[in-house]
Design a protein around this motif. Structure first.
Motif, mmCIF file in Angstrom:
data_model
loop_
_atom_site.group_PDB
_atom_site.id
_atom_site.type_symbol
_atom_site.label_atom_id
_atom_site.label_comp_id
_atom_site.label_asym_id
_atom_site.label_seq_id
_atom_site.Cartn_x
_atom_site.Cartn_y
_atom_site.Cartn_z
ATOM 1 N N ARG A 199 46.392 37.696 30.936
ATOM 2 C CA ARG A 199 45.510 37.405 32.063
ATOM 3 C C ARG A 199 44.296 36.607 31.577
ATOM 4 N NH1 ARG A 199 41.344 40.113 33.780
ATOM 5 N NH2 ARG A 199 41.698 42.030 32.630
ATOM 6 N N TRP B 275 42.202 34.633 34.485
ATOM 7 C CA TRP B 275 42.417 35.366 35.730
ATOM 8 C C TRP B 275 41.652 36.672 35.693
ATOM 9 C CZ3 TRP B 275 48.473 35.295 36.433
ATOM 10 C CH2 TRP B 275 48.886 33.994 36.750
ATOM 11 N N LEU C 285 45.370 38.677 39.289
ATOM 12 C CA LEU C 285 46.705 39.136 38.903
ATOM 13 C C LEU C 285 47.257 40.096 39.941
ATOM 14 C CD1 LEU C 285 49.048 39.174 36.947
ATOM 15 C CD2 LEU C 285 47.824 40.903 35.592
#
Length: 65
Positions: free
Chosen positions: A9, A14, A19
């Motif tokens: 991630r 992110w 996510l």
């Protein structure tokens, strides 16, 4: 279960919310999986693998019980 979700991630910049949205789950679910409090269902693990373009085994390690 150990996993690489947080690292994967972060590589994409992110947030947990990003996510979560991609996997159609709550941010709390992502947090629980990342911290090892919750093991993902098989369908969720497959969705994560597809999103990151990796095999499930490259994200989740079930040998670390």
């Amino acid at each position: 279960m150990k996993n690489r979700l947080k690292v994967l991630r972060a590589e994409r910049n992110w947030t947990q919310s990003d996510l979560a949205k991609a996997l159609d789950v709550s941010r709390q679910t992502i947090n629980a999986i990342e911290t090892g409090k919750f093991d993902p269902s098989l369908p969720l693990a497959f969705r994560a693998a597809r999103i990151f373009g990796l095999a499930i085994e490259q994200i989740f390690d079930d040998s670390a019980h």
